[in-house]
Design a protein around this motif. Sequence first.
Motif, PDB file in Angstrom:
ATOM      1  N   LEU A  22      57.694 -26.948  39.605  1.00 30.96           N
ATOM      2  CA  LEU A  22      56.858 -25.751  39.539  1.00 30.96           C
ATOM      3  C   LEU A  22      57.615 -24.519  40.025  1.00 30.96           C
ATOM      4  O   LEU A  22      57.461 -23.422  39.475  1.00 30.96           O
ATOM      5  N   SER A  23      58.434 -24.674  41.070  1.00 31.92           N
ATOM      6  CA  SER A  23      59.198 -23.531  41.582  1.00 31.92           C
ATOM      7  C   SER A  23      60.185 -23.027  40.534  1.00 31.92           C
ATOM      8  O   SER A  23      60.326 -21.808  40.325  1.00 31.92           O
ATOM      9  N   TRP A  26      58.165 -21.244  37.738  1.00 38.85           N
ATOM     10  CA  TRP A  26      57.706 -19.927  38.173  1.00 38.85           C
ATOM     11  C   TRP A  26      58.873 -18.946  38.313  1.00 38.85           C
ATOM     12  O   TRP A  26      58.737 -17.749  38.020  1.00 38.85           O
ATOM     13  N   ALA A  29      59.718 -17.692  34.980  1.00 40.19           N
ATOM     14  CA  ALA A  29      58.655 -16.799  34.512  1.00 40.19           C
ATOM     15  C   ALA A  29      58.800 -15.405  35.122  1.00 40.19           C
ATOM     16  O   ALA A  29      58.660 -14.380  34.427  1.00 40.19           O
ATOM     17  N   VAL A 134      50.481 -17.003  33.053  1.00 44.47           N
ATOM     18  CA  VAL A 134      50.284 -17.534  34.404  1.00 44.47           C
ATOM     19  C   VAL A 134      49.249 -18.661  34.397  1.00 44.47           C
ATOM     20  O   VAL A 134      49.422 -19.706  35.041  1.00 44.47           O
ATOM     21  N   LEU A 137      50.800 -21.787  32.879  1.00 46.11           N
ATOM     22  CA  LEU A 137      51.709 -22.445  33.825  1.00 46.11           C
ATOM     23  C   LEU A 137      50.939 -23.152  34.937  1.00 46.11           C
ATOM     24  O   LEU A 137      51.315 -24.246  35.367  1.00 46.11           O
TER      25      LEU A 137
END
Length: 411
Positions: A22-23, A26, A29, A134, A137
Motif C-alpha cells: 500500500l505504501s 500510494w 499515486a 484515491v 486505491l
Amino acid sequence: MRYKHSLRTRVAFAFAMCVAVLSVVWGFAFVAAVRLSEDRVMTQQLQHAAESYPDLTSNLRGYDNIDGLPEPLREWAQTNPNFGLHEFESDELHVAVVPADNDQQRAFVVFDVAQIEADSAEDWWLLLIITGVVGTLGALGFGLGVAVMRRSIAPVAHLAKAVADIDLEHVSAEDYKRIDSTRFGDDEVGLLAAAIEKNLERINAFVERERYFTSSASHELRTPITVITGALELLAQRDLSAADAKVLDRIKRATLEMRTTIEMFLCLARETDAGLDNEQFAVVPLVTDAIEQQRYLLHRKLVNISVEEHASPTINGYPHAFAIAVNNLVRNAFEYTLDGQGPIVIQIKAQELRIYNQVSNGKSEQSAQSDESASHGYGLGLGIVERLCERNNWSFSLLTDRQQVIARLGW
C-alpha cells in the motif's frame, strides 16, 4: 495444510507485506499527482503564450515603484508590506516583496496567474478524478488486506468450523479426523487442536460413563432399598414392643430418605426424555403426598399446616422431578420450623406454589436457633431444587428474613 512458521509470524509478515504494498502504491499515486500538476501548469502557460504570439507577454514582472503596480495592488503597497510572498486570490495575483538596491525601499515581483489557472469546472473534474483514484486505491488496499489476513488465519477458521460441527452427544471417528492435530502443524493452531482433541476424548469418555451409570444405577441402587422396605413391612406385621416399634419406625424413615435421595440424583443425572418431560399431571395430589410423607417431621411440634387451594393446576413436564422438588421444599419447611412457630402455609395457585413458614416466635434464643437452622436446611435442598427447576424450565425463588421464609416454585 502444514506451515513452516508460527501463526504469529505469518500474521505479522502478512501485515508488513500489506503495508509495504500500500505504501508503494500510494507513493506512486502522489508522485503521479505532482507530475500531473506540473505538466498542467506548464501546459496552461505555454497555451497562453501561443495565443499571444507573436506578441509574447510575460506573466512575471518586476516593479521598482508603487505607481507602476497594477491598480489592485497600489493601495496595499503603500502600507509598507513585509518582505516575503503574498497572495491575492480575488485578483489572481501572487506578489513577492523584496528589498530594492538601497535596502530601504521595496521592489515587487508580480506573477499574474489569471491566464494559466484552470477554470472552476476543470478543477472540479480534476478533484473528481483524484477522488476516484484515491477511492479505488483504498478499496484495492482493503481487499488486499482482507485477502492476506484471511489466508493467514485460514487454519484457525478451519479448526473453528471443525469444532462447531462436532456433536458432543454422538462423537464419531470423522469428528476426530477433522480436528486431528497433525493436520495443523506445530504452531499455535496445532497446539490448540491438540488440546481440543484431548479434551474431546475426555468429554466423550465422561458421556459414556454417565450413560452407563444412568442405565445401570437405577436397578442397582433401588433393589437394596426395595428389599429393605419389604423386610420392614414383614417386621411390622409381628408383635413388637413399643421400643422395637419406635426403632422400626426410624428405620422406615431412614429408608424413605435414602429412596428419595437416590431418586433425586438419578433424576438429575438422567438424560432428557421427551416422553417423560411432556407428561401431563396435576399439582394438588403431588403436594398432598409430599405433606403426608414429611408429616412425621412435625411429631411433637405444635405446628399447624394450612393448605390454601386457590386453583387446581395441571401442567406438562416430568412429574417425578416435580414431586422431588416439592418434597424438598415441604421437608425443609417442616424440619426447620421450631415448636410453636406456625402455621406453615402452603398456597397452590394457577402458576405457582408458595410455602410460608415462620422462623421467629419472639423468643431471642429460639429465633437465633431458627435462623441458623433455616440457613442450614435450605442449603443442599435449595441447590437440588434449583437444578431441577433449571433442567425442567421451572422458576424457583427463596425470600428470607428474620420473621419468615417464603419458597416459590413457578411453572
